[in-house]
Design a protein around this motif. Structure first.
Motif, PDB file in Angstrom:
ATOM      1  N   LEU A 247      11.065 -43.552 -10.210  1.00  0.00           N
ATOM      2  CA  LEU A 247      11.703 -44.045  -8.984  1.00  0.00           C
ATOM      3  C   LEU A 247      10.672 -44.283  -7.886  1.00  0.00           C
ATOM      4  CD1 LEU A 247      14.965 -41.897  -8.935  1.00  0.00           C
ATOM      5  CD2 LEU A 247      14.742 -44.325  -9.432  1.00  0.00           C
ATOM      6  N   ALA A 248       9.685 -43.411  -7.785  1.00  0.00           N
ATOM      7  CA  ALA A 248       8.626 -43.627  -6.797  1.00  0.00           C
ATOM      8  C   ALA A 248       7.874 -44.916  -7.118  1.00  0.00           C
ATOM      9  CB  ALA A 248       7.672 -42.434  -6.789  1.00  0.00           C
ATOM     10  N   TYR A 249       7.629 -45.182  -8.388  1.00  0.00           N
ATOM     11  CA  TYR A 249       6.949 -46.399  -8.833  1.00  0.00           C
ATOM     12  C   TYR A 249       7.759 -47.640  -8.476  1.00  0.00           C
ATOM     13  CZ  TYR A 249       3.890 -49.021 -12.086  1.00  0.00           C
ATOM     14  OH  TYR A 249       2.975 -49.896 -12.652  1.00  0.00           O
ATOM     15  N   ALA A 250       9.085 -47.467  -8.426  1.00  0.00           N
ATOM     16  CA  ALA A 250       9.974 -48.593  -8.119  1.00  0.00           C
ATOM     17  C   ALA A 250      10.321 -48.683  -6.641  1.00  0.00           C
ATOM     18  CB  ALA A 250      11.251 -48.491  -8.948  1.00  0.00           C
ATOM     19  N   GLY A 251       9.606 -47.937  -5.802  1.00  0.00           N
ATOM     20  CA  GLY A 251       9.763 -48.111  -4.361  1.00  0.00           C
ATOM     21  C   GLY A 251      10.701 -47.163  -3.664  1.00  0.00           C
ATOM     22  N   TYR A 252      11.137 -46.094  -4.349  1.00  0.00           N
ATOM     23  CA  TYR A 252      12.006 -45.111  -3.707  1.00  0.00           C
ATOM     24  C   TYR A 252      11.154 -44.013  -3.057  1.00  0.00           C
ATOM     25  CZ  TYR A 252      15.893 -47.156  -6.348  1.00  0.00           C
ATOM     26  OH  TYR A 252      16.825 -48.013  -6.864  1.00  0.00           O
ATOM     27  N   ASP A 253      11.718 -43.382  -2.037  1.00  0.00           N
ATOM     28  CA  ASP A 253      11.084 -42.245  -1.374  1.00  0.00           C
ATOM     29  C   ASP A 253      11.677 -40.986  -2.004  1.00  0.00           C
ATOM     30  OD1 ASP A 253      10.055 -40.312   0.260  1.00  0.00           O
ATOM     31  OD2 ASP A 253      10.951 -41.064   2.116  1.00  0.00           O
ATOM     32  N   VAL A 254      10.910 -40.334  -2.884  1.00  0.00           N
ATOM     33  CA  VAL A 254      11.450 -39.302  -3.761  1.00  0.00           C
ATOM     34  C   VAL A 254      11.027 -37.903  -3.329  1.00  0.00           C
ATOM     35  CG1 VAL A 254      11.538 -38.453  -6.139  1.00  0.00           C
ATOM     36  CG2 VAL A 254      11.458 -40.922  -5.701  1.00  0.00           C
ATOM     37  N   THR A 255      11.978 -36.977  -3.351  1.00  0.00           N
ATOM     38  CA  THR A 255      11.695 -35.559  -3.157  1.00  0.00           C
ATOM     39  C   THR A 255      12.079 -34.810  -4.422  1.00  0.00           C
ATOM     40  OG1 THR A 255      12.038 -35.605  -0.750  1.00  0.00           O
ATOM     41  CG2 THR A 255      12.284 -33.473  -1.863  1.00  0.00           C
TER      42      THR A 255
ATOM     43  N   GLY B 157       3.605 -54.276 -12.088  1.00  0.00           N
ATOM     44  CA  GLY B 157       4.804 -53.567 -12.509  1.00  0.00           C
ATOM     45  C   GLY B 157       5.462 -52.760 -11.409  1.00  0.00           C
ATOM     46  N   ARG B 158       4.698 -52.429 -10.368  1.00  0.00           N
ATOM     47  CA  ARG B 158       5.316 -51.702  -9.255  1.00  0.00           C
ATOM     48  C   ARG B 158       6.347 -52.594  -8.571  1.00  0.00           C
ATOM     49  NH1 ARG B 158       3.291 -46.846  -7.686  1.00  0.00           N
ATOM     50  NH2 ARG B 158       1.315 -46.221  -8.654  1.00  0.00           N
ATOM     51  N   SER B 159       7.368 -51.960  -8.031  1.00  0.00           N
ATOM     52  CA  SER B 159       8.468 -52.718  -7.444  1.00  0.00           C
ATOM     53  C   SER B 159       8.811 -52.164  -6.071  1.00  0.00           C
ATOM     54  CB  SER B 159       9.698 -52.628  -8.366  1.00  0.00           C
ATOM     55  OG  SER B 159      10.840 -53.197  -7.761  1.00  0.00           O
ATOM     56  N   ASP B 160       9.356 -53.028  -5.231  1.00  0.00           N
ATOM     57  CA  ASP B 160       9.886 -52.585  -3.945  1.00  0.00           C
ATOM     58  C   ASP B 160      11.411 -52.514  -3.993  1.00  0.00           C
ATOM     59  OD1 ASP B 160      10.533 -55.253  -4.033  1.00  0.00           O
ATOM     60  OD2 ASP B 160       9.479 -55.809  -2.198  1.00  0.00           O
ATOM     61  N   MET B 161      11.952 -52.485  -5.219  1.00  0.00           N
ATOM     62  CA  MET B 161      13.395 -52.452  -5.406  1.00  0.00           C
ATOM     63  C   MET B 161      14.042 -51.304  -4.625  1.00  0.00           C
ATOM     64  SD  MET B 161      15.498 -51.991  -8.999  1.00  0.00           S
ATOM     65  CE  MET B 161      15.123 -50.231  -9.107  1.00  0.00           C
ATOM     66  N   GLY B 162      13.398 -50.141  -4.617  1.00  0.00           N
ATOM     67  CA  GLY B 162      13.975 -48.987  -3.935  1.00  0.00           C
ATOM     68  C   GLY B 162      14.013 -49.116  -2.434  1.00  0.00           C
ATOM     69  N   ALA B 163      13.132 -49.950  -1.872  1.00  0.00           N
ATOM     70  CA  ALA B 163      13.108 -50.224  -0.425  1.00  0.00           C
ATOM     71  C   ALA B 163      13.102 -48.950   0.414  1.00  0.00           C
ATOM     72  CB  ALA B 163      14.299 -51.105  -0.045  1.00  0.00           C
ATOM     73  N   GLY B 164      12.394 -47.920  -0.080  1.00  0.00           N
ATOM     74  CA  GLY B 164      12.280 -46.692   0.690  1.00  0.00           C
ATOM     75  C   GLY B 164      13.519 -45.817   0.696  1.00  0.00           C
ATOM     76  N   THR B 165      14.488 -46.100  -0.153  1.00  0.00           N
ATOM     77  CA  THR B 165      15.691 -45.269  -0.248  1.00  0.00           C
ATOM     78  C   THR B 165      15.297 -43.826  -0.526  1.00  0.00           C
ATOM     79  OG1 THR B 165      17.017 -47.107  -1.084  1.00  0.00           O
ATOM     80  CG2 THR B 165      17.843 -44.894  -1.522  1.00  0.00           C
ATOM     81  N   LYS B 166      15.823 -42.886   0.267  1.00  0.00           N
ATOM     82  CA  LYS B 166      15.464 -41.476   0.120  1.00  0.00           C
ATOM     83  C   LYS B 166      16.289 -40.842  -0.990  1.00  0.00           C
ATOM     84  CE  LYS B 166      14.576 -38.823   3.510  1.00  0.00           C
ATOM     85  NZ  LYS B 166      14.682 -37.969   4.731  1.00  0.00           N
TER      86      LYS B 166
END
Length: 579
Positions: A155-163, A114-123
């Motif tokens: 969002l972190a689960y979907a590949g985003y870099d979240v603060t 279920g984890r995704s790299d959709m976010g591609a590290g987007t901050k």
């Protein structure tokens, strides 16, 4: 593994094959092609819009494309049937072998399913809670905290870099009121009688703050004029309130990555820098605003002000950033704060606000658009009110705060897990009823209980099998291929297949409540299969034969993996047995 993505890839490959045969023209854009569950489950397991979206650019009838595509898809072992409906809809049914392979694949992926790299590290910066540091947080703050925290996890689960960020509103006059209220408690700590002026903060939560101030400074400020103690008491009181807020958030399972002080923007040139950035873009000017729409207030008068040309970035009217006395409006430091986020390199901003900030949305989006030249999107989610009930009656009072139910009251009464799940059962822009009795009752009408009970049931059959000497470790079960034949078994497997797709949809729309809804559906399918097993022994997870047990229990264990993943995003701990 993402079964919907796999089947979409099969559709795209089939389109390419039709192009190679000259059945379809070259150069078609397949980006709009989707595979998704049909609106009516009776139509199949998946549906694709390929024929409908390709018809116009291919200059062909949708049904002709669908027929050709269906023939290609039927040749794949994963497809049991491909049926054309209407003008060109294409409904697919997957083979039982495809569904049977899914549970083992889930266990092989484990926590990665279920984890995704959709976010591609987007901050991404998610600002939420941001309550004024003038007292304990109330239930409205709790809902915003839960929604923001679950969104960050999603969002972190979907590949985003979240603060995760909390904006401390410590720059306004309300903090002066807090300081004066603490001073009154400080006087009371010295056994003095005080009068509480209107607008002060008389809650009991300030009693220990006043006593702590006494312990720190003794009687030094008892007879001192306000100008001698106000600044120091203000800092002391703000720090005490933020300690209280951090502790309350921790009780709810919320931990911030960063706390940003509004006060740090004043006297440092940071507000001026942000406004100059807008001025350099030609967006700051002196002008007179139109009167407010509707009935004009008696005290309104046209006057020249310093304005931000926010209408050039989608706002309804231009906004004042400086008062007639030369001081900043409340909007100016907010501009500076969001400019700071932009300059810190975030690619996306999300703000979680209360419903009373509805008029704030367009102006803030306009400011971020202008400051980032349209490169940094800002999404603002408004959190509607929570209506509290107990014993069938509205529930409002808190002895500790004096006038409202605090976040800590909520956690103490029902627990963090129950509070978090229930607050996520509806969209945040919809009002929420929170009945203290119903959220803890053990019934299928209570989604918190229903999901937790599903996980506990799975844990119970795993324990039962292990006690019987059957190896039900994930490593062993991942090598087992079950036979899924009953509709209830296939329905549960099909629901588990939706998890990776659901994660991406929920992350894309910034809607963590979709996870709670999905988990309720998974639980319903699990309980449905369990109940069928009461009448049909062949459907029970634990069988007399160890190999048969492993084949049956694999689906249950895969279900537990998905439930745990979903609850993890919501910040809820799965239970292994109900008490």
């Amino acid at each position: 593994m993402n079964l919907f993505s796999d089947i979409r890839a099969l559709v795209i490959d089939s389109i390419s094959a039709l192009q190679a045969e000259a059945t379809l023209p070259e150069g078609l854009n397949t980006d709009p092609v989707t595979t998704e569950p049909p609106r009516d489950p009776a139509h199949g397991d998946m549906a694709t819009n390929a024929a409908m979206v390709l018809a116009k650019p291919a200059k062909m009838k949708p049904r002709d494309i669908a027929e050709a595509l269906a023939e290609k898809l039927r040749a794949d072992d994963r497809i049991a049937s491909a049926e054309v409906a209407g003008p060109g809809f294409l409904n697919l049914r997957l083979s039982n072998a495809t569904w049977a392979a899914l549970p083992a694949a889930i266990l092989t992926d484990g926590t990665g399913y279920g984890r995704s790299d959709m976010g591609a590290g987007t901050k991404v910066n998610i600002e939420y809670v941001s309550a004024n540091p003038t007292g304990p947080m109330h239930v409205g703050h709790a809902r915003g905290a839960i929604v923001g925290d679950a969104m960050a996890s999603l969002l972190a689960y979907a590949g985003y870099d979240v603060t995760r960020e909390y904006y401390i509103n410590d720059g306004g006059a309300q903090v002066d009121v807090l300081a004066r209220s603490v001073y009154l408690r400080y006087q009371e700590a010295h056994d003095l009688s005080v009068d509480w002026p209107e607008g002060s903060y008389p809650g009991d939560y300030l009693i220990p703050v006043g006593e702590a101030l006494k312990d720190k400074v003794g009687d030094r400020w008892l007879d001192a004029p306000e100008e001698e103690w106000l600044a120091e008491v203000r800092t002391f009181a703000t720090d005490a309130m933020m300690d209280l807020i951090r502790a309350d958030l921790a009780a709810l399972g919320v931990h911030m990555d960063n706390f940003f002080s509004e006060k740090s923007l004043y006297g440092t040139g940071r507000i001026e820098d942000a406004i100059k950035t807008l001025d350099d873009k030609g967006l700051i000017y002196r002008g007179v605003l139109e009167p407010p729409k509707g009935k004009t207030p008696e005290d309104w008068e046209p006057r020249e002000q310093t304005l931000f040309r926010s209408t050039e970035h989608g706002d309804d009217v231009d906004r004042p950033i400086k008062k007639s006395d030369g001081s900043w409006t409340y909007f100016a430091p907010d501009i500076a704060y969001h400019y700071d986020k932009v300059t810190r390199g975030f690619d996306m901003l999300i703000d979680i606000f209360g419903a009373d900030h509805g008029g704030y949305v367009k102006r803030m989006k306009a400011a971020v658009s202008a400051l980032s030249e349209g490169s940094v999107p800002l999404d603002i989610k408004l959190i509607q009110l929570v209506k509290l009930f107990k014993d069938g009656q509205p529930f409002k009072m808190s002895k500790r705060a004096g006038t409202f139910v605090t976040l800590r009251d909520l956690v103490d009464m029902v627990g963090a897990d129950v509070a978090r799940f229930h607050m996520l059962t509806r969209k945040p822009d919809a009002a929420l009823d929170f009945d203290f009795d119903k959220v803890v009752e053990q019934s299928k009408e209570n989604p918190v209980f229903y999901v937790q009970y599903a996980h506990a049931r799975i844990c119970s059959v795993l324990r039962k099998a292990a006690d019987a000497g059957i190896d039900v470790s994930d490593a062993t079960l991942a090598g087992v291929t079950p036979v899924l034949e009953d509709p209830a078994e296939i329905a549960l497997a099909a629901k588990l297949a939706e998890w990776p797709r659901l994660v991406e949809i929920a992350a894309r729309t910034h809607e963590p409540h979709r996870v709670a809804t999905y988990l309720s559906e998974v639980a319903a399918d699990l309980h449905g299969l369990w109940n069928k097993g009461n009448d049909n022994v062949a459907l029970r997870f634990v069988q007399d034969d160890p190999a048969a047990t492993q084949a049956k229990i694999l689906l249950a264990r895969a279900t537990a993996v998905v439930i745990c993943a979903g609850l993890g995003i919501l910040g809820v701990t799965p239970v292994e047995e109900m008490r």
